[in-house]
Scaffold this active site. Sequence first.
Site, PDB file in Angstrom:
ATOM      1  N   GLU A 143      45.832  56.890  37.811  1.00 29.08           N
ATOM      2  CA  GLU A 143      46.914  56.255  38.760  1.00 29.08           C
ATOM      3  C   GLU A 143      46.676  56.881  40.000  1.00 29.08           C
ATOM      4  O   GLU A 143      46.507  58.019  40.259  1.00 29.08           O
ATOM      5  CB  GLU A 143      48.317  56.588  38.372  1.00 29.08           C
ATOM      6  CG  GLU A 143      48.748  56.095  36.850  1.00 29.08           C
ATOM      7  CD  GLU A 143      49.270  54.556  37.148  1.00 29.08           C
ATOM      8  OE1 GLU A 143      49.081  54.119  38.119  1.00 29.08           O
ATOM      9  OE2 GLU A 143      49.506  54.205  36.280  1.00 29.08           O
ATOM     10  N   GLU A 162      47.659  46.133  42.803  1.00 34.56           N
ATOM     11  CA  GLU A 162      47.362  47.436  42.851  1.00 34.56           C
ATOM     12  C   GLU A 162      45.875  47.626  43.703  1.00 34.56           C
ATOM     13  O   GLU A 162      44.897  48.146  43.039  1.00 34.56           O
ATOM     14  CB  GLU A 162      47.208  48.130  41.388  1.00 34.56           C
ATOM     15  CG  GLU A 162      48.587  48.257  40.954  1.00 34.56           C
ATOM     16  CD  GLU A 162      48.626  48.625  39.462  1.00 34.56           C
ATOM     17  OE1 GLU A 162      47.620  48.855  38.888  1.00 34.56           O
ATOM     18  OE2 GLU A 162      49.616  48.658  38.698  1.00 34.56           O
ATOM     19  N   HIS A 212      44.265  52.398  38.041  1.00 32.74           N
ATOM     20  CA  HIS A 212      45.406  51.670  38.423  1.00 32.74           C
ATOM     21  C   HIS A 212      46.105  52.290  39.857  1.00 32.74           C
ATOM     22  O   HIS A 212      45.710  53.358  40.278  1.00 32.74           O
ATOM     23  CB  HIS A 212      46.586  51.825  37.578  1.00 32.74           C
ATOM     24  CG  HIS A 212      46.229  51.060  36.176  1.00 32.74           C
ATOM     25  ND1 HIS A 212      47.115  49.952  35.952  1.00 32.74           N
ATOM     26  CD2 HIS A 212      45.214  50.980  35.401  1.00 32.74           C
ATOM     27  CE1 HIS A 212      46.691  49.362  34.980  1.00 32.74           C
ATOM     28  NE2 HIS A 212      45.607  50.020  34.677  1.00 32.74           N
ATOM     29  N   HIS A 238      45.813  45.015  37.232  1.00 33.35           N
ATOM     30  CA  HIS A 238      47.103  44.682  37.922  1.00 33.35           C
ATOM     31  C   HIS A 238      46.783  44.083  39.328  1.00 33.35           C
ATOM     32  O   HIS A 238      46.174  45.197  39.958  1.00 33.35           O
ATOM     33  CB  HIS A 238      47.942  45.517  37.843  1.00 33.35           C
ATOM     34  CG  HIS A 238      48.581  46.033  36.548  1.00 33.35           C
ATOM     35  ND1 HIS A 238      48.869  47.385  36.147  1.00 33.35           N
ATOM     36  CD2 HIS A 238      48.717  45.047  35.725  1.00 33.35           C
ATOM     37  CE1 HIS A 238      49.269  47.192  34.678  1.00 33.35           C
ATOM     38  NE2 HIS A 238      49.234  45.979  34.473  1.00 33.35           N
TER      39      HIS A 238
HETATM   40 ZN   LIG Z   1      48.614  49.230  37.108  1.00 30.49          ZN
END
Ligand SMILES: [Zn+2]
Length: 1008
Positions: free
Chosen positions: A987, A808, A902, A805
């Site tokens: 994350e 990010e 992420h 992504h």
């Molecule tokens: Zn992500």
Amino acid sequence: MQFTVKNFVACLATGCSHLTRHILRSEWHFSLFFQNAGDADSTLNVLNILDELLSAGTDRRIDHMISKGGSEALLNALVKNGSRSSPDFTILLPILYLVAKVGHKDGAIGKKAEEAGAVILILNLLKNNIQHARRAEACLLVIQVFAASVSTAKLIGSLNGQDIIYHFIPHYTTMNLQVIKASIHAFAALLSSKDNISSAVSKGYVSGLLLLYEEWHSKDTKHSAIDVLLALLHCFYKITRSAVGRDTFVSQGGIQLLYHTTQISLLNKCLESLVESSIQLMRCCLPRTPLPLKSDLSAYCFPLPGRQHDVFMVATSDERSGEIVDDDDDDDDDKLEEAYQETQSKDNDDDLETDLNKLCLRPAPDRPKELLLQYSRLCPELAHDFLEELDLSSQESSSSSSDDDEAENCNSLPPHSMREKNNNEFISRTQKGMPGPTKSGACLLKAKDFNSRSGILNTCSPVGKEATVARMEAKSSLTNDKQKDKEEGNGKCYNATILDHLIDIHGVAIPYHEPNMYRAAAIKTKSVPGFSTLAFPDIWGQVSPSGNEPMEPRKPNVQRQKVLEDIRRFLTYSDIINQVVFDLENSSLQFPHDKPGPLRFFSSFECGNLRKAIQVRRYEYDLILNADVNCSQHTQWFYFEVSNMVPDVSYRFNIINCEKSNSQFNYGMQPMLYSVRDALDGKPHWQRSGTEICYFRNYFVPVRGRPRTPFYTLTFTITFKYNEDVCYLAYHYPYTYSALRAHLRLLHRSIDPRKVYFREQILCPTLAGNSCPFVTITACPPSKCYKDIHQLRNRPCIVLTCRVHPGESNASWVMKGTLEFLCSSDPIAQALRETFVFKIIPMLNPDGVINGMNRCDLNGEDLNRQWCQPDPILCPTIYHTKGFLYYLNSIKRTPLVFCDYHGHSRKKNVFLYGCSVKETLWQSGSTVDTARLKEDPGYRTIAKNLDCIAPAFSFNSCNYMVEKSRSATARIVVWKELGVLRSYTMESTYNGFDQGIYKAQREPVLDI
Ligand SMILES: [Zn+2]
């Protein structure tokens, strides 16, 4: 037991709890009871007792009574007593109050009242008792309850009930405020029917109510009638739920009136309750304004191989052009957020995969085995001839294999070499048959990488004394420059010279960063629009400010103040400029450079994504972000340059097309600011900056369609320090693709090749023709004996991926730290290298990163939803990562751990998502007997260990649910299809921690 009124009353009077309980639980029927209650005294007694019973208990008592026909019984009693020619109000009043109390909880009360004939009756009672405050109030309360049902509200309207009640609302008075309040609420209740709203509009009641509000607000100096004012606001709220009501409210000056009264209310704490309601009302009424763009589609378009571009022109299913739907949205942010959280958790449970077959069966590979052999090249450590290398003491590598490319060649360059390959467009095709770019829109970056844009250069001349020094230095270092230019291979790289001057004068020493190295990497980076400028922070580099930073405390009522400022745009025009000062699609916009002019914006550089800037007021700008390439949405990430500022002035910036429903910007996060002046002064920092930050829903809608898609405003205020400066603003520390390329080269140069085996290869080319780097890190064998070589070849693999992504960027910084640590001389790193082979793909979506996208790749898809059947042409990086993992499986080297890095925009701390069949079934409440299922609990150990050693890690935020909606993500596919037990999404927060030693702080991300 026989139930008669007498023993009922007697038992209750003596406190017979058994009977009370019995009444509430038994099959006792209320209607029978009322029929039995013949005389007035008994009825009154019963009513009093009922009232007491219902007042004392919880709502369950009322629910029970309703389920036993209590509403009907009360309505019958009402009709029976109310239809008499001269009703006895000693009985009727308690009945009315009970009807109101019970009816409030009975969703079908309106219908029941219609059937019992109570609707006409209550209107007649009201008409006949207008002079009796208590009686009128009781009738009004009952009407309020009846009108909760739309059809009953409509019926009351058709019986002229609305007119009766409207004329019952008086001019300002201090008398009978309770009755007045009840009448206004009853009027509001009738507005649940759109017919009644239309009739109120046509009869001029809207303007009448506005006048009443103005009068009551101005005359109620003792603040004794706040309830009346709130009731009027409630009417306005109901009126503005319909388009015709809203239009009338606005055209009759509703917003102006509320704005004006709110200004007065703000001065008085007693009127606080009016402020919030008024602001919410005004927000609902602001005209839905399409974003001032030609199209919602990204300003950048990339022609995909084998696809017509106009595929993306087709509106998505929920897009409807033009008309704005009459929505009943609730603009209260907190409520919105609550609702959002609710749907999230609800979705979560519905979303869990409970099909045991789907959870446990491993799908067949998505490609034939023959296609896997090509990936053997990505395990160079297995074939590497360490025997030869161990004999060599020099760092010169002999490993440049034929199919290798740029990365390999660069790796074989002697250290500190600035030499570059020629500038021919490079299209990497590492494998025959691998997708290469078609004749794409991606252009090669021209050598003018350090653009002579006046802004940047201006910053070096006015640094007072330094300007002279700079010129002197420039002369004295001329020979040096010539030599360097020669090394650059083109001799005319003027801007590189300027860069060298800057380095000479200001010096820059940033770990793992060299401006010239960055420049060299950036020249090869291919962007869709063909960027030819580098952002200063990227080329110059940055170091974190020392120490931890506290979070920005949020001042009370910032949002209220900002929303009011936004509302004012619609009311007073004298200070509104509304001038476009920057437009990515219109480069002809020219403004004189003299001050005080508007701010100048720029974003045509790697990761930049500002599309348009509009000067709203003298020191306020609306900013619109570019949608992801080939998309019309996914805006959240931002990065742009701003200059021509006046120092010590507060500039308000509003990013008006954010999409996420909430943001860490509401919880202490600040945008990032980089000042070129500061950087040249030896402070090359991206700093958290800005005050009066908040994030809230606004009144903008997309240019075409999707009227229900709300936009959110991120607003912040920046006060610039310097007069002549160029600053950069970003969502988070930017981390460009070129930065990764340069970093990998520097990292390679920094290692001790006798200890660390480091190899950078190319996984595959991306759609735009950029290379997706692939890194192998492990320890070199301590000796050339068979045992050591054998140990190396049998080390388990750990596969790490990142930045699928593009928005990010924090994930990239975590990956940067991972890479540096793994290559370091730290004994733990050494032990890790000796135990494992690390296979790292530090940027799965280079094209997305380069083009300033937030979520997708050039094909307009979220790459982390493509893992089930990745398309080799459209999702090459996912296709080949998965292929590589299949290859590891095929040579019996299934990775021990897979982890995809992420960034999380709403949560704090760092945490893992993993996969567990048992935990998913438990959470979903499935009936499957999990005791029989065998599951290796090893997936939990990493989280447990991190919990012990990493203060930033939040064990409680981890979970191991397998969600249907995530079934095509890396984590779930690698777990299910590749059989990797420890398959995770990691994350990391964008904004600090709410636990442990970092609580309420933002550890600079680089240190996590
Ligand atoms: Zn992500």
